[in-house]
Scaffold this motif. Structure first.
Motif, short mmCIF file in Angstrom:
data_model
loop_
_atom_site.label_atom_id
_atom_site.label_comp_id
_atom_site.label_asym_id
_atom_site.label_seq_id
_atom_site.Cartn_x
_atom_site.Cartn_y
_atom_site.Cartn_z
N THR A 288 1.38 -2.17 -9.05
CA THR A 288 -0.03 -2.40 -8.67
C THR A 288 -0.88 -1.19 -9.05
OG1 THR A 288 0.21 -1.38 -6.49
CG2 THR A 288 0.68 -3.74 -6.62
N GLY A 289 -0.21 -0.05 -9.22
CA GLY A 289 -0.94 1.19 -9.53
C GLY A 289 -1.35 1.95 -8.27
N GLY A 290 -1.06 1.38 -7.09
CA GLY A 290 -1.48 2.02 -5.84
C GLY A 290 -0.86 3.40 -5.65
N HIS B 161 -9.66 2.04 -13.61
CA HIS B 161 -10.80 1.91 -12.70
C HIS B 161 -10.95 3.14 -11.81
CE1 HIS B 161 -12.71 0.75 -8.85
NE2 HIS B 161 -13.55 0.12 -9.66
N ASP B 162 -9.83 3.58 -11.18
CA ASP B 162 -9.90 4.68 -10.21
C ASP B 162 -9.98 6.05 -10.88
OD1 ASP B 162 -9.52 2.64 -8.44
OD2 ASP B 162 -7.55 3.28 -7.71
N GLN C 259 0.84 -1.20 0.00
CA GLN C 259 0.00 0.00 0.00
C GLN C 259 0.88 1.26 0.00
OE1 GLN C 259 -3.38 -0.01 -0.39
NE2 GLN C 259 -2.84 -2.18 -0.68
N LYS D 267 -4.98 -1.40 -15.16
CA LYS D 267 -6.39 -1.65 -14.78
C LYS D 267 -6.78 -0.77 -13.60
CE LYS D 267 -7.20 -6.39 -16.21
NZ LYS D 267 -6.12 -7.32 -15.84
N ARG D 268 -5.87 -0.66 -12.64
CA ARG D 268 -6.16 0.12 -11.44
C ARG D 268 -6.42 1.60 -11.78
NH1 ARG D 268 -4.59 0.12 -5.75
NH2 ARG D 268 -5.67 1.97 -4.99
N GLU E 125 -1.77 -4.94 -14.25
CA GLU E 125 -2.51 -4.68 -13.01
C GLU E 125 -2.59 -3.18 -12.74
OE1 GLU E 125 -0.09 -6.86 -13.51
OE2 GLU E 125 -0.45 -8.73 -12.45
N GLY E 126 -1.47 -2.46 -12.98
CA GLY E 126 -1.43 -1.01 -12.72
C GLY E 126 -2.31 -0.25 -13.69
N SER F 42 -2.23 5.91 -8.31
CA SER F 42 -3.64 6.22 -8.05
C SER F 42 -3.76 7.17 -6.86
CB SER F 42 -4.42 4.93 -7.78
OG SER F 42 -5.76 5.26 -7.51
#
Ligand code: PRP
Ligand code: URA
Length: 209
Positions: free
Chosen positions: A136-138, A172-173, A110, A168-169, A165-166, A141
């Protein structure tokens, strides 16, 4: 939905292959990241508006075009995003620079925020967020969410390498944010590193490992 632009110019691919090589040292890694960032920003800004102006050349007056519209701010995500700043400001020297400090907790993956300083007039600017790695794109984002809290509406994300994955994140966000990458890699491994990737961008850039 955010558009994904893969900027796979031969020069970018060549330079990125050298960066991926684990034998490449910090000095060359830094130089290559700066060069690729400069090549990328040329495409990232392709749709900036221009306006007609009058210029007097040594020969005659003429009408020609210059940038118009919103001014630009770039926002590197610390630390590794710093490695992209010099390349971008070589082409956009008047850009303001904000900083967002985030690190990814190695266990939870995170993002943890430790710094955020954006230009006062950010809401009136085109924002270009810089980070070499979108895993992860966390982190990206969270950085974009901070920027949006300042009422910024026009945001682009620039990464050297992204994992699916990043992407997509972010889609989405932040479906309003377009993503520009030099390479779209295969996946993340069990530690959240991009495969094949280039390892830890911050450590390779600053020689901390
Ligand atoms: C790296 C990278 C991104 C983040 C990507 O930073 O520069 O900011 O990881 O991972 P994510 O997409 O899963 O969030 P790191 O946390 O290693 O910090 P550093 O730049 O200070 O080394
Ligand atoms: N951060 C990095 O620096 N590299 C990765 O592969 C993933 C996250």
């Amino acid at each position: 939905m955010s558009k994904v632009h893969v900027l796979d110019h031969p020069l970018i691919q060549h330079k990125l292959s050298i960066m991926r090589n684990k034998e490449t040292g910090a000095k060359e890694f830094r130089e290559l990241l700066e060069e690729i960032s400069m090549l990328m920003v040329y495409e990232v800004t392709r749709d900036l508006p221009t306006e007609e102006v009058e210029v007097e050349t040594p020969i005659c007056k003429t009408r020609t075009r210059m940038l118009s519209g919103k001014k630009i701010a770039i926002v590197p995500i610390l630390r590794a995003g710093l490695g992209m700043v010099d390349g971008v400001t070589k082409l956009i020297p008047a850009a303001r620079i904000g900083h967002i400090g985030l690190y990814r907790d190695p266990i939870t993956l995170q993002p943890v925020e430790y710094y955020c300083k954006l230009p006062d007039d950010s809401e009136n600017r085109e924002l270009i967020v810089l980070d070499p790695m979108l895993a992860t794109g966390g982190s990206a984002s969270a950085a974009i969410s901070f920027i949006k809290q300042r009422n910024c509406k026009s945001i682009r994300l620039v990464n050297l390498i992204a994992a699916p994955e990043g992407i997509k994140r972010i889609q989405h966000d932040h479906p309003d944010v377009d993503i520009f990458v030099a390479a779209l890699d295969e996946k993340l491994n069990e530690h959240g590193y991009i495969v094949p990737g280039l390892g830890d961008a911050g450590d390779r850039l600053f020689g901390t490992k």
